[in-house]
Write an enzyme that holds these catalytic residues in place. Structure first.
Site, mmCIF file in Angstrom:
data_model
loop_
_atom_site.group_PDB
_atom_site.id
_atom_site.type_symbol
_atom_site.label_atom_id
_atom_site.label_comp_id
_atom_site.label_asym_id
_atom_site.label_seq_id
_atom_site.Cartn_x
_atom_site.Cartn_y
_atom_site.Cartn_z
ATOM 1 N N ARG A 104 0.821 -1.213 0.000
ATOM 2 C CA ARG A 104 0.000 0.000 0.000
ATOM 3 C C ARG A 104 0.856 1.266 0.000
ATOM 4 O O ARG A 104 0.447 2.290 -0.562
ATOM 5 C CB ARG A 104 -0.948 -0.015 1.197
ATOM 6 N N LYS A 124 -20.002 -16.398 3.035
ATOM 7 C CA LYS A 124 -21.433 -16.127 3.111
ATOM 8 C C LYS A 124 -22.009 -15.556 1.817
ATOM 9 O O LYS A 124 -21.481 -14.600 1.262
ATOM 10 C CB LYS A 124 -21.714 -15.139 4.247
ATOM 11 N N GLY A 133 -8.356 -8.136 -0.416
ATOM 12 C CA GLY A 133 -8.604 -9.085 0.656
ATOM 13 C C GLY A 133 -7.889 -10.408 0.509
ATOM 14 O O GLY A 133 -6.709 -10.474 0.168
ATOM 15 N N GLY A 138 -13.014 -3.791 1.014
ATOM 16 C CA GLY A 138 -14.360 -3.274 1.223
ATOM 17 C C GLY A 138 -14.772 -2.258 0.179
ATOM 18 O O GLY A 138 -15.910 -2.259 -0.299
#
Length: 399
Positions: free
Chosen positions: A37, A202, A355, A378
């Site tokens: 990053r 999920k 992620g 996100g």
């Protein structure tokens, strides 16, 4: 982002520029262990420096308690030291418990063209996450121009992301523009066939993404524990596999939508099972029609790996977010590794959506073989759902 101003649209020479970056990097014993990053922000930092800006870098790091207290384990100092090594010039870290206070204001006014200072962790002050007006105004007092290059935090309506843009001219940095434009172009105008690979635990976490991708992807590959909710919706018995009972109707709706829109929704045909999610347990490869009642699926099986790899090989554009199994355990990493290798060996434009997928690509040593790796999990997910990012909305429009 093409309708939003960037650093190239404003004159930064001699101006105090508050540069919001995402230096939320992993640390071990006070040392940065992955500087991706920081490196990704270098083009913006170097552009501002080379064009005579007086740079005030701001970032969060980890999840400190806040309440105006300095916590050494969440200090940005390790990130600043790594930045110094990369750019070869001094970077002064300002502030302890008080962020954007009198000390920071004095330091910002003393900066000369091309010099760089960095604020301590923004989240030491509760005003950051609360988007508190007083904290916003203190941040705004430090600068003449605000630059957002923190794609990884652009989905958060925080003081340093969207609040400050109400008080000073706000534009995007090079990384933010690259991230948003790459993902937007992939959704709006992909080279075809466009194959999207989605994993994770999920269905509820990925509903919006699956539905939005059905409007642009030709094939959607499903892996991870969320595949068992879809398999259950098809009438399969999934044993003790992780499955969302309350999402079965949603899963059925997704299956119907894919069928009606002609999207090839690929779901595992075989899985690797075990009695527990642990390393060293006995495993068994079974068809999805034969999952034992006392076992759980923890990875995709060999038939599925072969089918997924073939679909990826035929693609012109590939997007991947989410592992195929519990890849943290060697016993259940084979499916994720197979997909990673297929993406890396493909001739397609390959986009990795942050992620765990980025972690997997790096784990298997394939990072230099993909086209683009997003720095924001996100934020990229919210963008792929078709939602606006507060950090982008807040920027000035082009005329």
């Amino acid at each position: 982002m093409r309708n939003k101003k960037t650093i190239e649209d404003v004159d930064v020479e001699g101006k105090r520029v508050l540069l919001r970056v995402d230096f939320n990097v992993p640390l071990y014993e006070g040392t940065v262990v992955d500087d991706t990053r920081i490196r990704e922000a270098l083009p913006t930092i170097e552009y501002l420096r080379d064009h005579g800006a007086r740079i005030i870098i701001a970032t969060h790091l980890g999840r400190p308690a806040g309440h105006g207290e300095f916590e050494s384990q969440f200090s940005v100092m390790p990130a600043a030291l790594r930045l110094i090594q990369l750019i070869g010039q001094p970077v002064t870290v300002i502030g302890g418990s008080e962020i954007a206070g009198e000390e920071a204001l004095s330091a910002s006014l003393a900066l000369k063209d091309g010099q760089i200072m960095m604020l301590e962790n923004l989240r030491f002050d509760d005003g950051e996450t609360a988007n508190d007006l007083n904290f916003v105004k203190r941040l705004a007092s430090l600068c003449d121009i605000y630059v957002n290059d923190a794609f990884g935090a652009a989905h958060r309506p925080h003081a340093s992301i969207s609040g400050i843009a109400e008080f000073v001219p706000a534009v995007g940095g090079k990384l933010l523009a690259k991230e948003v434009n790459t993902l937007h172009d992939m959704l709006q105008n992909p080279e075809r066939p466009f194959v999207a690979i989605l994993g994770g635990s999920k269905v509820s976490d990925k509903i919006g993404i699956i539905e939005n991708l059905m409007d642009s992807a030709d094939t959607i590959i499903i892996g991870g524990a969320m595949c068992f909710t879809l398999l259950a919706a098809q009438g399969h018995s999934v044993g003790t596999s992780k499955m969302e009972e309350d999402m079965l109707d949603v899963a059925k709706r997704l299956l119907d939508k894919a069928d009606k829109q002609g999207v090839n929704l690929m779901i595992p045909t075989d899985v690797v099972c075990a009695e527990a999610m642990a390393e060293g347990v006995e495993t068994k490869v079974v068809s999805v029609d034969e999952i034992p009642d006392d076992m759980m699926g923890l990875d995709i099986g060999p038939e599925t790996r072969k089918a997924y790899a073939a679909a990826i090989a035929d693609a012109a554009t590939v997007f991947w977010n989410g592992p195929m199994g519990v890849f943290e355990f060697p016993s259940f990493e084979v499916g994720t590794k197979a997909v990673a290798e297929a993406v890396a060996s493909s001739d397609a434009m390959s986009v990795i959506g942050g992620g765990d997928s980025v972690a997997a690509i790096k784990k298997f040593g394939l990072a230099d073989q993909v086209s683009f790796m997003s720095t924001g999990g996100g934020a990229s997910m919210q963008l792929l759902e078709g939602k606006d990012l507060p950090g982008v909305v807040a920027l000035q429009d082009r005329g």
